[in-house]
Design a protein around this motif. Structure first.
Motif, PDB file in Angstrom:
ATOM      1  N   THR A  35     -92.786  -9.938  44.568  1.00  0.00           N
ATOM      2  CA  THR A  35     -92.935 -11.393  44.676  1.00  0.00           C
ATOM      3  C   THR A  35     -94.268 -11.871  44.107  1.00  0.00           C
ATOM      4  O   THR A  35     -94.476 -13.073  43.967  1.00  0.00           O
ATOM      5  N   LEU A  67     -85.975 -15.044  45.893  1.00  0.00           N
ATOM      6  CA  LEU A  67     -85.799 -13.784  46.609  1.00  0.00           C
ATOM      7  C   LEU A  67     -84.350 -13.586  47.031  1.00  0.00           C
ATOM      8  O   LEU A  67     -83.811 -12.482  46.919  1.00  0.00           O
ATOM      9  N   TRP A  88     -94.417 -14.399  48.676  1.00  0.00           N
ATOM     10  CA  TRP A  88     -93.258 -15.245  48.399  1.00  0.00           C
ATOM     11  C   TRP A  88     -93.443 -16.613  49.040  1.00  0.00           C
ATOM     12  O   TRP A  88     -93.222 -17.649  48.408  1.00  0.00           O
TER      13      TRP A  88
END
Length: 174
Positions: A35, A67, A88
């Motif tokens: 991420t 994601l 993320w």
């Protein structure tokens, strides 16, 4: 191996190393869902350090925002390692995304996954109250995200100084 695992802890606590070992354990191969974004030299060096530690048994996917899409794309085969949820979340918040909706999508998607998935996240709420609004919002959002994912996962580990402590499942009556 449990189907879904969350590993949390502080910076340099051994989270990623534990996650890598757990992800490789079932088949000897795994998919690394990254991420992180390399916006500066220091972050590029951190990413390079993580990549150098992994060998040819890893396949890489880059998912700074999507994601859920990366999990859907990679499901049905080797275990996946998501490193990390707090990066993320940072990407979502700084990108003006609805992080709560994305967190809900993640938790919903997690229950439908066939292949194992290991998540790495940072425990950010154990320090002082941040001095600015964005930092306080991030700290709170990370806490809520971690709780949601932990509840959805089969197992949760806390890493401290390189040692993992399994906190879910446990034997307490609550």
């Amino acid at each position: 191996m449990e189907k879904s695992i969350l590993i949390t802890g502080g910076a340099r606590s051994g989270k990623s190393t534990l996650a890598e070992r757990l992800a490789l354990k079932p088949t000897g191969r795994a998919i690394y869902i990254a991420t992180a974004e390399a916006f500066d030299d220091e972050m590029a060096a951190r990413i390079a350090e993580h990549q150098a530690r992994r060998g040819p048994e890893w396949r890489n996917l880059h998912a700074p925002l999507d994601l859920v899409g990366a999990l859907a794309q990679s499901d049905g085969g080797d275990p996946r390692l998501v490193d990390c949820l707090t990066l993320w979340l940072t990407n979502l918040m700084l990108g003006g995304q609805d992080w709560r909706a994305e967190a809900d999508r993640l938790v919903t998607t997690l229950s439908a996954q066939e292949a194992p998935v290991v998540f790495v996240t940072n425990e950010v709420g154990a320090g002082i109250v941040p001095e600015n609004r964005l930092a306080r919002e991030f700290r709170d959002a990370a806490g809520w995200l971690n709780q949601s994912v932990a509840q959805a996962c089969d197992a949760v580990y806390l890493c401290v100084a390189g040692y993992p402590v399994k906190v879910k499942p446990n034997d307490h009556p609550l």
